[in-house]
Write a protein that holds these residues in place. Structure first.
Motif, PDB file in Angstrom:
ATOM      1  N   CYS A 282       1.122  -1.433  -0.422  1.00  8.85           N
ATOM      2  CA  CYS A 282      -0.266   0.282  -0.052  1.00  8.85           C
ATOM      3  C   CYS A 282       0.566   1.213   0.443  1.00  8.85           C
ATOM      4  CB  CYS A 282      -0.624  -0.274   1.223  1.00  8.85           C
ATOM      5  SG  CYS A 282      -2.291  -1.419   0.938  1.00  8.85           S
TER       6      CYS A 282
ATOM      7  N   GLU B 109       1.087   7.354  -7.050  1.00  9.85           N
ATOM      8  CA  GLU B 109      -0.364   8.269  -7.140  1.00  9.85           C
ATOM      9  C   GLU B 109       0.407   9.117  -7.205  1.00  9.85           C
ATOM     10  OE1 GLU B 109      -3.448   9.343  -8.761  1.00  9.85           O
ATOM     11  OE2 GLU B 109      -2.466   7.676  -8.791  1.00  9.85           O
TER      12      GLU B 109
ATOM     13  N   HIS C  18      -2.276  -0.253  -9.104  1.00  3.42           N
ATOM     14  CA  HIS C  18      -2.830   1.308  -9.538  1.00  3.42           C
ATOM     15  C   HIS C  18      -4.234   0.653  -9.227  1.00  3.42           C
ATOM     16  CE1 HIS C  18       1.255   2.159 -10.522  1.00  3.42           C
ATOM     17  NE2 HIS C  18       1.246   1.106 -11.500  1.00  3.42           N
ATOM     18  N   SER C  19      -4.588   1.906  -8.597  1.00  4.38           N
ATOM     19  CA  SER C  19      -5.899   1.830  -7.993  1.00  4.38           C
ATOM     20  C   SER C  19      -7.052   1.778  -9.395  1.00  4.38           C
ATOM     21  CB  SER C  19      -6.526   2.191  -7.187  1.00  4.38           C
ATOM     22  OG  SER C  19      -5.920   4.342  -7.644  1.00  4.38           O
TER      23      SER C  19
END
Length: 325
Positions: free
Chosen positions: A14, A21, A71-72
């Motif tokens: 995380c 990001e 990557h979200s």
């Protein structure tokens, strides 16, 4: 221009996702050269953390590859990485030839995360973003004049304008009175203490029957354990078997629109009963007929019977409870 310091506390998966990001946002906004990033991680390596630092091949991810991208907004990034690296026949990729629906080992995923770490650290140098990695443990945050003082376990305090907490899952502390006993293990991670501390013929009791319990069993059996293993659980239920290819389903009742309609017309948040009623409608729509909900109760049924039925359902593509959720 005054330098802004952003501290990321936690350098596991995380933490790496946060760094990636953050770098994108800083570069797009043109603030990458006026910002310094501190990454505080007590382990020597970034990326793997407690979850993906295991060396056990039996420890699998509990989510399929095409949903595990770092990557979200790019969930398939990990499955693309598997394809790019020719992992089709890797024994650490389970579930057949379709890499998107496969389940990789935690160890292989850790390798993927570390590759992303190296990539972003190199890109930071190229764009002029300063990143400092501090191998230490943050033990306290102290607000001071609009900034944060980060108290470290071993080193001197560090200051930051912004702090992002991503320390991962904390070790449970359910039975502190047992800590220190050589035959008690309060957490299955990391796995080395279990492997070294439990004789292969010993009888083992595991409190819980969820995915962590399954990982603990795999840790023992992969290491040659042959003693009796018992699982104790309040509900006696084990994780559901997931289908290799889930059936697609478009929800009609349990939707954001219906949930917002309740908020808009009743001027309150939906009640749990209302959400469950929407789920019941959804499930009955999925199967095409009313459901006798008493027959869906799983408690009190022997685990081996449930497992056999769950395997059958998974092979057929899953049921309403798996595919709707």
């Amino acid at each position: 221009m005054e330098e802004t310091i952003v501290s990321i506390i936690g350098g596991g998966a995380c933490g790496v996702a946060t760094l990636a990001e953050l770098m994108v946002q800083l570069k797009i906004s043109g603030k990458h050269k006026s910002t310094k990033v501190l990454i505080i991680e007590k382990r020597r390596e970034l990326g793997v953390g407690l979850a993906f630092g295991t060396g056990q091949q039996g420890h699998l991810l509990n989510t399929q590859a095409d949903l595990m991208g770092i990557h979200s907004f790019e969930p398939k990034h990990f499955s693309f990485w598997l394809k790019k690296n020719g992992e089709d026949n890797n024994p650490e990729v389970k579930g057949g030839n379709n890499l998107d629906q496969s389940y990789a080992t935690r160890r292989l995923y850790g390798k993927y995360i570390q590759e992303q770490v190296n990539r972003y650290l190199n890109e930071a140098k190229e764009i002029g973003l300063v990143i400092e990695i501090i191998q230490d443990e943050a033990i306290d945050l102290i607000p001071e004049k609009g900034r944060w003082q980060i108290k470290l376990k071993n080193g001197p305090n560090r200051s930051a304008d912004h702090v992002i907490l991503v320390p991962g899952t904390p070790k449970p502390n359910n039975f502190p009175e047992f800590d220190g006993l050589k035959n008690y293990f309060g957490f299955p991670w990391p796995s080395e203490p279990i492997i070294k501390g439990i004789p292969q013929d010993a009888e083992v009791s595991i409190l819980g029957s969820s995915l962590s319990a399954i990982d603990a069993i795999k840790t023992l059996t992969d290491s040659g354990h042959y003693g009796k293993i018992s699982l104790f659980s309040l509900d006696g239920l084990m994780p559901r078997v997931q289908p290799k290819d889930e059936s697609s389903y478009g929800r009609k009742f349990l939707t954001l629109s219906n949930i917002h309609r309740i908020r808009r017309t009743a001027w309150r948040k939906p009640k749990i009963k209302e959400l469950f009623r929407l789920f019941q409608q959804e499930a009955e729509n999925y199967v095409g007929h009313p459901i006798d909900w008493k027959t869906t109760e799983r408690k009190g049924i022997p685990a081996d019977q449930l497992l056999e039925e769950d395997i059958r359902i998974a092979k057929e593509g899953g049921d309403a409870f798996i595919n709707i959720l």
